[in-house]
Design an enzyme around this catalytic site. Sequence first.
Site, PDB file in Angstrom:
ATOM      1  N   GLU A   1     -14.405   2.983  -3.041  1.00 39.36           N
ATOM      2  CA  GLU A   1     -14.858   4.350  -2.896  1.00 39.36           C
ATOM      3  C   GLU A   1     -15.544   4.690  -4.217  1.00 39.36           C
ATOM      4  O   GLU A   1     -14.949   4.474  -5.271  1.00 39.36           O
ATOM      5  CB  GLU A   1     -13.610   5.231  -2.743  1.00 39.36           C
ATOM      6  CG  GLU A   1     -13.715   6.254  -1.676  1.00 39.36           C
ATOM      7  CD  GLU A   1     -12.567   7.245  -1.750  1.00 39.36           C
ATOM      8  OE1 GLU A   1     -11.396   6.814  -1.776  1.00 39.36           O
ATOM      9  OE2 GLU A   1     -12.861   8.445  -1.796  1.00 39.36           O
TER      10      GLU A   1
ATOM     11  N   LYS B   1      -6.275   5.606 -10.439  1.00 38.17           N
ATOM     12  CA  LYS B   1      -7.512   6.263 -10.879  1.00 38.17           C
ATOM     13  C   LYS B   1      -7.212   7.640 -11.466  1.00 38.17           C
ATOM     14  O   LYS B   1      -7.853   8.052 -12.423  1.00 38.17           O
ATOM     15  CB  LYS B   1      -8.462   6.444  -9.692  1.00 38.17           C
ATOM     16  CG  LYS B   1      -9.242   5.193  -9.355  1.00 38.17           C
ATOM     17  CD  LYS B   1     -10.200   5.482  -8.207  1.00 38.17           C
ATOM     18  CE  LYS B   1     -10.726   4.192  -7.614  1.00 38.17           C
ATOM     19  NZ  LYS B   1     -11.116   4.309  -6.221  1.00 38.17           N
TER      20      LYS B   1
ATOM     21  N   ARG C   1      -0.797  -5.580  -4.169  1.00 41.03           N
ATOM     22  CA  ARG C   1      -1.719  -5.259  -5.252  1.00 41.03           C
ATOM     23  C   ARG C   1      -1.269  -5.883  -6.565  1.00 41.03           C
ATOM     24  O   ARG C   1      -0.116  -6.263  -6.736  1.00 41.03           O
ATOM     25  CB  ARG C   1      -1.981  -3.765  -5.411  1.00 41.03           C
ATOM     26  CG  ARG C   1      -0.841  -2.819  -5.325  1.00 41.03           C
ATOM     27  CD  ARG C   1      -1.303  -1.376  -5.647  1.00 41.03           C
ATOM     28  NE  ARG C   1      -2.272  -0.860  -4.697  1.00 41.03           N
ATOM     29  CZ  ARG C   1      -3.390  -0.188  -5.042  1.00 41.03           C
ATOM     30  NH1 ARG C   1      -3.663   0.049  -6.301  1.00 41.03           N
ATOM     31  NH2 ARG C   1      -4.202   0.257  -4.126  1.00 41.03           N
TER      32      ARG C   1
HETATM   33  P1  ATP Z   1      -6.655   3.407  -6.886  1.00 43.07           P
HETATM   34  O1  ATP Z   1      -5.304   3.341  -6.242  1.00 43.07           O
HETATM   35  O2  ATP Z   1      -6.676   2.905  -8.278  1.00 43.07           O
HETATM   36  O3  ATP Z   1      -7.317   4.745  -6.760  1.00 43.07           O
HETATM   37  P2  ATP Z   1      -8.067   2.529  -4.599  1.00 43.07           P
HETATM   38  O4  ATP Z   1      -7.443   1.527  -3.705  1.00 43.07           O
HETATM   39  O5  ATP Z   1      -7.998   3.912  -4.114  1.00 43.07           O
HETATM   40  O6  ATP Z   1      -7.545   2.363  -6.086  1.00 43.07           O
HETATM   41  P3  ATP Z   1     -10.728   1.788  -3.857  1.00 43.07           P
HETATM   42  O7  ATP Z   1     -11.999   2.100  -4.527  1.00 43.07           O
HETATM   43  O8  ATP Z   1     -10.485   2.343  -2.517  1.00 43.07           O
HETATM   44  O9  ATP Z   1      -9.593   2.228  -4.871  1.00 43.07           O
HETATM   45  O10 ATP Z   1     -10.443   0.231  -3.869  1.00 43.07           O
HETATM   46  C1  ATP Z   1     -11.346  -0.758  -3.455  1.00 43.07           C
HETATM   47  C2  ATP Z   1     -10.567  -1.988  -3.110  1.00 43.07           C
HETATM   48  O11 ATP Z   1      -9.830  -2.461  -4.244  1.00 43.07           O
HETATM   49  C3  ATP Z   1      -9.561  -1.733  -2.005  1.00 43.07           C
HETATM   50  O12 ATP Z   1      -9.670  -2.768  -1.052  1.00 43.07           O
HETATM   51  C4  ATP Z   1      -8.243  -1.757  -2.715  1.00 43.07           C
HETATM   52  O13 ATP Z   1      -7.231  -2.208  -1.869  1.00 43.07           O
HETATM   53  C5  ATP Z   1      -8.503  -2.724  -3.870  1.00 43.07           C
HETATM   54  N1  ATP Z   1      -7.588  -2.480  -4.985  1.00 43.07           N
HETATM   55  C6  ATP Z   1      -7.414  -1.332  -5.681  1.00 43.07           C
HETATM   56  N2  ATP Z   1      -6.445  -1.467  -6.601  1.00 43.07           N
HETATM   57  C7  ATP Z   1      -5.995  -2.753  -6.505  1.00 43.07           C
HETATM   58  C8  ATP Z   1      -4.991  -3.534  -7.191  1.00 43.07           C
HETATM   59  N3  ATP Z   1      -4.244  -3.009  -8.175  1.00 43.07           N
HETATM   60  N4  ATP Z   1      -4.808  -4.828  -6.821  1.00 43.07           N
HETATM   61  C9  ATP Z   1      -5.562  -5.354  -5.843  1.00 43.07           C
HETATM   62  N5  ATP Z   1      -6.507  -4.694  -5.159  1.00 43.07           N
HETATM   63  C10 ATP Z   1      -6.736  -3.405  -5.470  1.00 43.07           C
HETATM   64 MG    MG Z   2      -8.686   3.732  -1.847  1.00 43.69          MG
END
Ligand code: ATP
Ligand code: MG
Length: 615
Positions: free
Chosen positions: A64, A316, A306
């Site tokens: 995102e 974030k 994760r």
């Molecule tokens: P955050 O929890 O930090 O806001 P998010 O999952 O909301 O991260 P996105 O931009 O939606 O952020 O993530 C893009 C991709 O990265 C998604 O497929 C998510 O599952 C993956 N991702 C995010 N954080 C991790 C992590 N710590 N380990 C592995 N994959 C991750």
């Molecule tokens: Mg997300």
Amino acid sequence: MTAPTQPTTPDDTKPSNFLRQVIERDLAAGTYDNRKFAGTPGDAAHHAMGAADPARIRTRFPPEPNGYLHIGHAKSICLNFGLARDYGGVCHMRFDDTNPEKEEQEYVEAIIDAVTWLGFSWEAPDPRHPVAMRTHLYYASNYFDFMYRAAEALIGAGLAYVDEQTPDEMRVNRGDFNTPGTDSPFRTRTPEQNLARFREMRDGHLPDGAAVLRAKIDMSSPNINLRDPAIYRIKRATHHNTGDAWCIYPMYTYAHPIEDALENITHSICTLEFEDQRPFYDWLLDTLCELGLTRQPRPHQYEFARLNITYIVTSKRKLRQLVEEGHVQGWDDPRMPTLVGMRRRGYTAASLQLLAERSGVSKSGGWLDYSSIDIALRDDLDPKAARACAVLDPLKLKLVNFADVFGSESHREPCHAPVHPGHPERGQREFVLTNEVWIEREDFMEEPSKGFFRLSPPRTDAAGVTHPGTRSRLKYGYVIECVGCEKDESGHITAVLAALVPDTKSGTPGADAVKVKGVITWVSVATGIPAEVRLYDRLFTEAQPDAGGRDFLSVINPNSHKTITAFLEPGLATAQREDHFQFERHGYFVADRKDHTTERPVFNRTATLKDTWAK
Ligand code: ATP
Ligand code: MG
């Protein structure tokens, strides 16, 4: 910048992980052979609509655009792009921009930059033009038309309805883990009524939040995500891509499976928190297939744990808080776990790939020790980084017999050292020994403790016996013998005095004539270059900064950043931004990507040579 290399993985951890097994099973069974792109004409993404898909598998990385990528994302990037690479497939770069309020173009660009830097590309051969490449960069918002049509199709099939309960009523009627949900009074509207009302939503006749479109599935499902999830909401917000074209936006859980289907994704890999969403993912795509809107074989979702790393936070929201409240100097502060921060700190793309590979893929979460990041960096840079001498805590050393040995105080005695000890073909560094050199303050002890083998002055012991000063080698230079030191009025040591032992120069036959236990790194006072060196350490003092609801800000490491003036070997005068070096005995350093210039060198310490945190 260091070119990414194929990571080498120790055999004991080389995983055939469950994702590889799934992909290999699908490839063997031909699950995705002969499939055609899904979608309907007119959808922006539908470049190859109806064409056979030549890629064996398709994965995607779907961030995102609402923040900077961090080390956790790097894992997901390496996993998705890496699987596509390993199995002759393609990985799509897709911006999941269905939430208009939080998304910005700035983030889109930063994300593209970060993924490119990590070493991945979304270019793949174009099946229609054998020599051309096609760019697999997509935006979820490009599919808004299709998503809307799919919603109307669901309504027409009696599988979606406009609900006008208040948000509170909806929450209560959803029930909970122990209580089944209660049907909304709007659930029995006819398809015609729903279609008319949904179009009124789209046309802006209802205020924000007055109604939502819900999938009609099962209000008593044990999986709360199947209790008629919302799929569209009203939100008057300007979208970074579609502007004010829409005042209704699809929910993420509805949009994501459609994006995957339209792009012909085969394996949709996400983190474990989406596990409970998988039944809806399946329901939606099977339903859209039955309605003729998308095609089989459809994508399937797989979840992995994760990446969590000690001494790091990756939420974030928390990262934003660190930046906005000024606890760090910005998103690219070298202490931040963002990819821009880690890059600036000097972590290489190859080291992050290595880390991602080594962290494996599993279904159960765990914590990786912070030291794994530094280990990966050392493993990447040790065989590559040019060596250099640097004195970080300078103390002057005067060679008292320099003119006697060389005929003049201003003599410059050439010395050399390998650029890399393992690669003689990379040649030699040239520098000079002069009458004064900088050494590390810790290399001199007026009253040496037991086992200290570097420099200490002559002394007389309790029995009245006089011992000469100790001898050490100036690395790549001569053996010297300490003869004393100078102090200021307050007793602070201002210089060490030593005598050169003639005919002991490194690389000459006399070098081995005098055996010494201590070897000292040094930089000539006359020719060394002063530089700002930024020493970074972990940002938190606790391994799990936010464990047990603790305020992570309360465990910020007050000593995570220190700036010093160091003296560097003159050859570093030509260092360019982002050049990596091993400063002998100190660790890995990088010329700062923003502030370094040849006139005003600035280096960041990426990692020490050994783990200084290990007890
Ligand atoms: P955050 O929890 O930090 O806001 P998010 O999952 O909301 O991260 P996105 O931009 O939606 O952020 O993530 C893009 C991709 O990265 C998604 O497929 C998510 O599952 C993956 N991702 C995010 N954080 C991790 C992590 N710590 N380990 C592995 N994959 C991750
Ligand atoms: Mg997300």
